[in-house]
Design an enzyme around this catalytic site. Structure first.
Site, PDB file in Angstrom:
ATOM      1  N   TYR A  43      -8.045   0.839  -1.065  1.00  0.00           N
ATOM      2  CA  TYR A  43      -7.080  -0.060  -1.721  1.00  0.00           C
ATOM      3  C   TYR A  43      -5.653   0.342  -1.334  1.00  0.00           C
ATOM      4  CZ  TYR A  43      -3.857  -1.774  -5.283  1.00  0.00           C
ATOM      5  OH  TYR A  43      -2.768  -2.331  -5.915  1.00  0.00           O
ATOM      6  N   SER A  93       2.570  -0.931  -4.273  1.00  0.00           N
ATOM      7  CA  SER A  93       2.172  -0.115  -5.413  1.00  0.00           C
ATOM      8  C   SER A  93       2.648   1.313  -5.219  1.00  0.00           C
ATOM      9  CB  SER A  93       0.639  -0.123  -5.484  1.00  0.00           C
ATOM     10  OG  SER A  93       0.176   0.924  -6.296  1.00  0.00           O
ATOM     11  N   LYS A 124      -2.449  -1.546   1.021  1.00  0.00           N
ATOM     12  CA  LYS A 124      -1.028  -1.721   0.677  1.00  0.00           C
ATOM     13  C   LYS A 124      -0.138  -1.110   1.756  1.00  0.00           C
ATOM     14  CE  LYS A 124      -1.525  -3.891  -3.207  1.00  0.00           C
ATOM     15  NZ  LYS A 124      -1.281  -5.338  -3.192  1.00  0.00           N
TER      16      LYS A 124
HETATM   17  P1  NAD Z   1      -4.825  -9.765 -10.735  1.00  0.00           P
HETATM   18  O1  NAD Z   1      -6.181  -9.499 -10.190  1.00  0.00           O
HETATM   19  O2  NAD Z   1      -4.706 -10.116 -12.166  1.00  0.00           O
HETATM   20  O3  NAD Z   1      -4.106 -10.898  -9.877  1.00  0.00           O
HETATM   21  C1  NAD Z   1      -4.354 -11.097  -8.507  1.00  0.00           C
HETATM   22  C2  NAD Z   1      -4.676 -12.559  -8.308  1.00  0.00           C
HETATM   23  O4  NAD Z   1      -4.922 -12.815  -6.935  1.00  0.00           O
HETATM   24  C3  NAD Z   1      -5.925 -13.001  -9.070  1.00  0.00           C
HETATM   25  O5  NAD Z   1      -5.618 -14.142  -9.841  1.00  0.00           O
HETATM   26  C4  NAD Z   1      -6.939 -13.304  -7.974  1.00  0.00           C
HETATM   27  O6  NAD Z   1      -7.820 -14.345  -8.351  1.00  0.00           O
HETATM   28  C5  NAD Z   1      -6.040 -13.671  -6.816  1.00  0.00           C
HETATM   29  N1  NAD Z   1      -6.603 -13.440  -5.473  1.00  0.00           N
HETATM   30  C6  NAD Z   1      -7.193 -12.309  -4.997  1.00  0.00           C
HETATM   31  N2  NAD Z   1      -7.539 -12.476  -3.720  1.00  0.00           N
HETATM   32  C7  NAD Z   1      -7.157 -13.729  -3.371  1.00  0.00           C
HETATM   33  C8  NAD Z   1      -7.258 -14.486  -2.172  1.00  0.00           C
HETATM   34  N3  NAD Z   1      -7.835 -13.992  -1.084  1.00  0.00           N
HETATM   35  N4  NAD Z   1      -6.758 -15.731  -2.160  1.00  0.00           N
HETATM   36  C9  NAD Z   1      -6.189 -16.272  -3.273  1.00  0.00           C
HETATM   37  N5  NAD Z   1      -6.084 -15.615  -4.430  1.00  0.00           N
HETATM   38  C10 NAD Z   1      -6.565 -14.348  -4.475  1.00  0.00           C
HETATM   39  O7  NAD Z   1      -3.928  -8.500 -10.386  1.00  0.00           O
HETATM   40  P2  NAD Z   1      -2.450  -8.143 -10.853  1.00  0.00           P
HETATM   41  O8  NAD Z   1      -2.525  -6.955 -11.728  1.00  0.00           O
HETATM   42  O9  NAD Z   1      -1.743  -9.341 -11.317  1.00  0.00           O
HETATM   43  O10 NAD Z   1      -1.860  -7.653  -9.467  1.00  0.00           O
HETATM   44  C11 NAD Z   1      -1.111  -8.505  -8.612  1.00  0.00           C
HETATM   45  C12 NAD Z   1      -0.759  -7.735  -7.359  1.00  0.00           C
HETATM   46  O11 NAD Z   1      -0.041  -6.564  -7.712  1.00  0.00           O
HETATM   47  C13 NAD Z   1      -1.958  -7.267  -6.540  1.00  0.00           C
HETATM   48  O12 NAD Z   1      -1.647  -7.388  -5.172  1.00  0.00           O
HETATM   49  C14 NAD Z   1      -2.085  -5.795  -6.928  1.00  0.00           C
HETATM   50  O13 NAD Z   1      -2.671  -5.041  -5.913  1.00  0.00           O
HETATM   51  C15 NAD Z   1      -0.628  -5.412  -7.134  1.00  0.00           C
HETATM   52  N6  NAD Z   1      -0.473  -4.259  -8.039  1.00  0.00           N
HETATM   53  C16 NAD Z   1      -0.996  -4.320  -9.301  1.00  0.00           C
HETATM   54  C17 NAD Z   1      -0.861  -3.213 -10.149  1.00  0.00           C
HETATM   55  C18 NAD Z   1      -1.478  -3.220 -11.528  1.00  0.00           C
HETATM   56  O14 NAD Z   1      -1.623  -2.141 -12.111  1.00  0.00           O
HETATM   57  N7  NAD Z   1      -1.807  -4.357 -12.116  1.00  0.00           N
HETATM   58  C19 NAD Z   1      -0.180  -2.076  -9.705  1.00  0.00           C
HETATM   59  C20 NAD Z   1       0.352  -2.067  -8.415  1.00  0.00           C
HETATM   60  C21 NAD Z   1       0.202  -3.181  -7.591  1.00  0.00           C
END
Ligand code: NAD
Ligand code: UDP
Length: 338
Positions: free
Chosen positions: A149, A125, A153
């Site tokens: 958080y 991120s 990362k």
């Molecule tokens: P999201 O919460 O929609 O998706 C993450 C998924 O991971 C969920 O479906 C959740 O159920 C699953 N999950 C969490 N912990 C788990 C575990 N221990 N075992 C199995 N499944 C697990 O989030 P997103 O927005 O799709 O983000 C995806 C990734 O991208 C994350 O790592 C997040 O930190 C990163 N990210 C997201 C953003 C954003 O703004 N959406 C920005 C930067 C980075």
């Protein structure tokens, strides 16, 4: 046909990436514990693409389950989305975040290593740039974290760099996302937070759908063109396509490289609000409130490295992001749960 193992594939970015992977001819295996997503999302992906996905409902920390998956399927590469992502919650429950994100990734990497699966695309991120003094930020900017958080990362990035140093047969792409918004233009998959949204766009769309009363704009005296915070919003489908480019890259190179996935343009809270109103025809009531702790005034990406090395470029503008976000929310006012 290459098989990609997608952790967290039922989530917001995972579903959009899975659609693009299936359409590009990959086979997809998802592992998701559904802690922040719904199984309905997988059915929608299958209807949308006319293809099937293998879903394992379980946790990345479950070594036995990973053992079963890796011994059953021949996996070309892993796209690792699974993780918790709420900044405020990470401050109140740091151990939960370190356990889920850091310890979870450790289990995953150890099992990958054991099975000789050494290609990974990791969801990092822009938060790893901490509070940058200038923008655009490129991948060589100093890294820091302002909350647990962000620290998860950063720790995972360090883990991946150390892993490559110890074993140069690994191939690792670290993708630093800026602010993903929008949805697939079918309006059938999109962002569906379990709780009141922390992020700006889902908050706006839920106000528009009548689920929330009004938007709070966090601060209007930042040193930006209108005083509100500036971010680099990127269409989630462009972000998803960045993962396909990164997969090609890890298929052809060893090494560990970080790539910014952003547009290179910054928009303020009021810019986004105004564009959303224009594209949706909805009026969004809002009030200016105090700043949110830890917020950066402005941050946007320098995406040159991704363009030059991955051959990746964005296709969607801010208007398309707003239209697609609204199509998803207005078609699904209660998200997947309806
Ligand atoms: P999201 O919460 O929609 O998706 C993450 C998924 O991971 C969920 O479906 C959740 O159920 C699953 N999950 C969490 N912990 C788990 C575990 N221990 N075992 C199995 N499944 C697990 O989030 P997103 O927005 O799709 O983000 C995806 C990734 O991208 C994350 O790592 C997040 O930190 C990163 N990210 C997201 C953003 C954003 O703004 N959406 C920005 C930067 C980075
Ligand atoms: N923001 C806001 N009201 C909200 C949520 C966010 O004014 O309800 C602002 C926030 O201060 C920031 C921008 O919108 O300037 C983007 O916030 P978001 O949480 O979506 O992304 P991040 O700050 O994590 O980049």
């Amino acid at each position: 046909m290459k098989t990609i193992f997608v952790t967290g594939g039922a989530g917001y970015i995972g579903t959009h990436t899975t659609v693009q992977l299936l359409e590009a001819g990959y086979e997809v295996i998802i592992l998701d514990n559904l802690s922040n997503s719904r199984q309905e999302a997988i059915q929608r992906i299958e209807i949308l693409t006319g293809k099937t996905v293998t879903l394992y409902v379980g946790d990345i920390r479950d070594q036995e389950l990973l053992d079963e998956i890796f011994s059953t399927h021949s996996i070309h590469a892993v796209v690792h989305f699974a993780g918790l992502k709420a900044v405020g919650e990470s401050v109140s429950q740091p151990l939960h975040y370190y356990d889920n994100n850091v310890a979870g990734t450790l289990v995953l990497l150890r099992m990958m290593d054991q099975y000789g699966i050494k290609r990974i695309v990791f969801s990092s991120s822009a938060t790893v740039y901490g509070i940058p003094t200038t923008s655009p930020v490129d991948e060589s900017f100093p890294l820091s974290a302002t909350n647990p958080y962000g620290r998860t990362k950063l720790m995972i990035e360090e883990m991946l760099r150390d892993l490559y140093t110890a074993d140069p047969s690994w191939s690792i792409a670290i993708l630093r996302y800026f602010n993903p918004i929008g949805a697939h233009d079918s309006g059938t998959i999109g962002e569906d937070p379990f709780d009141v949204p922390n992020n700006l766009m889902p908050y706006i769309t839920q106000v528009a759908a009548g689920r929330l009363k009004e938007l709070q704009v966090f601060g209007d005296d930042y040193p930006t063109h209108d005083g509100t915070g500036v971010r680099d919003y990127i269409h989630v489908v462009d972000l998803a396509l960045g993962h396909l480019k990164a997969l090609e890259y890890v298929g052809n190179h060893v090494g560990v490289e970080a790539f910014n996935l952003g547009t290179g343009k910054g928009y303020s809270v009021l810019d986004l609000l105004q564009t959303f109103q224009q594209e949706s025809g909805q009026t969004i009531p809002y009030q200016i409130t105090g700043k949110r702790d830890g917020d950066v005034a402005a941050i946007f990406a320098d995406p040159q490295k991704s363009k030059a090395i991955l051959g990746w470029e964005v296709r969607h503008d801010i208007e398309a992001m707003c239209r697609d976000a609204w199509r998803w929310q207005s078609n699904n006012p209660k998200g997947y749960s309806e």
